[in-house]
Enzyme design. Structure first.
Site, PDB file in Angstrom:
ATOM      1  CG  ASN A 103       7.190   3.601   3.807  1.00  0.00           C
ATOM      2  OD1 ASN A 103       6.658   4.234   4.706  1.00  0.00           O
ATOM      3  ND2 ASN A 103       6.652   3.485   2.601  1.00  0.00           N
ATOM      4  CG  HIS A 135       5.076   4.683   9.069  1.00  0.00           C
ATOM      5  ND1 HIS A 135       4.193   3.777   8.531  1.00  0.00           N
ATOM      6  CD2 HIS A 135       5.530   5.398   8.016  1.00  0.00           C
ATOM      7  CE1 HIS A 135       4.111   3.949   7.221  1.00  0.00           C
ATOM      8  NE2 HIS A 135       4.922   4.939   6.885  1.00  0.00           N
ATOM      9  NE  ARG A 171      -1.178   2.612   2.801  1.00  0.00           N
ATOM     10  CZ  ARG A 171      -0.738   3.782   3.242  1.00  0.00           C
ATOM     11  NH1 ARG A 171      -0.812   4.860   2.473  1.00  0.00           N
ATOM     12  NH2 ARG A 171      -0.194   3.882   4.435  1.00  0.00           N
ATOM     13  CG  ASP A 172       3.315   4.236   3.061  1.00  0.00           C
ATOM     14  OD1 ASP A 172       3.225   5.141   2.213  1.00  0.00           O
ATOM     15  OD2 ASP A 172       3.828   4.406   4.181  1.00  0.00           O
ATOM     16  CG  HIS A 178       8.579   8.041   5.287  1.00  0.00           C
ATOM     17  ND1 HIS A 178       7.729   8.785   4.537  1.00  0.00           N
ATOM     18  CD2 HIS A 178       7.883   6.939   5.641  1.00  0.00           C
ATOM     19  CE1 HIS A 178       6.550   8.165   4.452  1.00  0.00           C
ATOM     20  NE2 HIS A 178       6.627   7.055   5.121  1.00  0.00           N
ATOM     21  CB  CYS A 188       3.814  11.537   1.995  1.00  0.00           C
ATOM     22  SG  CYS A 188       2.326  12.517   2.247  1.00  0.00           S
TER      23      CYS A 188
END
Ligand code: MG
Length: 290
Positions: A249, A207, A15-16, A209, A240
């Site tokens: 990430n 989380h 997803r991300d 990055h 993002c």
């Protein structure tokens, strides 16, 4: 220093990691990545997002992805939902865990989800209420917890207030997002430490990055602060769309290797997760450089 024997991973690659890819990735390939991650031992995988295809066209095959992954017993396959509408779509196809997102920065929240912080909290409360009646678990991201490109540092008290409100409304886990890679090891120790002391029922994840390798020091600092849940994306993919300068990430395979060297169990096979990382990179047309 006392380190935990075991930590838990939350894999966000499908997803991300992939959501910002400008060229549509065939559903087959997404499904293949999710199957590989499952085989590597990932027990929690964020597989897609029920967001309007107008905003994130890459995730328009959310239902097909869920239909085809062949869910393995004991593995949680979750989906990001931006709002109540997303929850409805997720419930329709029997998703067992949904993930909400909001920011601790008023400006970033407005830009990212077009709501005030108060409105987001109210909507997530409603999401939690409805999800609970369907036996669906809710995980919640707090973006920009380590700084916002528009507002700078967000007071840790404000991040904690949001985390406590999310816990109160029923989210079983909050994940502190370093949305644009602004954290450093001091913040990565202090902020999670503060939140851990305030949040009693929900678990707290981090989380990070990528930022020229500093993300690894950040993950380690958070481990030292008592965090035992880590978000990562195979291959270090992602970023993002509404945060300029946001890179990928933390690469799951690198974190798994770091923890393995430290004798900390992750339940993930290193050789297999490296293969996932290599495969994930072949799906990406974005630069993987930090
Ligand atoms: Mg991310």
């Amino acid at each position: 220093m006392n380190y935990p024997k075991k930590i838990s991973f939350f894999e966000v690659g499908p997803r991300d990691g992939l959501q910002n890819e400008p060229v549509f990735i065939p559903t087959d390939k997404k499904v293949e990545l999710i199957k590989m991650l499952t085989q590597a031992g990932c027990e929690r995988i964020e597989v897609t997002s029920f967001v309007h295809p107008k905003w994130v066209p890459q995730m328009k095959d959310a239902k097909e992805v869920f239909d085809r992954i062949g869910q393995k017993e004991g593995v949680t396959y979750s989906a990001l939902i931006p709002n109540l509408k997303g929850l409805e779509r997720a419930l329709d196809i029997g998703v067992k865990e949904v993930v909400t997102i909001m920011s601790s920065s008023e400006s970033h929240n407005q830009k990212n989800v077009n709501r005030t912080i108060k409105e987001s909290l109210r909507e997530i409360e409603e999401i939690n209420k409805i999800a609970a009646t369907h036996g669906v678990k809710v995980r919640s991201y707090i973006a920009t917890a380590f700084g916002c490109p528009m507002e700078g540092d967000i007071p840790v008290e404000k991040v904690a207030e949001i985390a406590m409100a999310l816990e109160e409304s029923g989210s079983y886990e909050v994940s502190l997002g370093d949305t644009t890679g602004m954290a450093d090891p001091i913040k990565a120790y202090n902020i999670p430490k503060y939140i851990l002391a305030k949040v009693k029922k929900a678990s707290v994840a981090v989380h990070y990055h990528r930022c020229r390798g500093i993300e690894l020091a950040n993950n380690l600092a958070s481990l030292q602060a008592g965090i035992t849940v880590f978000d990562g994306a195979a291959g270090g993919l992602g970023g993002c769309p509404y945060a300029p300068g946001a890179t990928g990430n933390t690469a799951t395979e690198v974190l798994v290797e770091m923890f393995a060297r430290m004798g900390i169990e992750t339940g993930i096979d290193l050789a297999a997760i490296r293969k996932c990382g290599e495969y994930a990179k072949t799906l990406s047309t974005l630069s993987c450089e930090t």
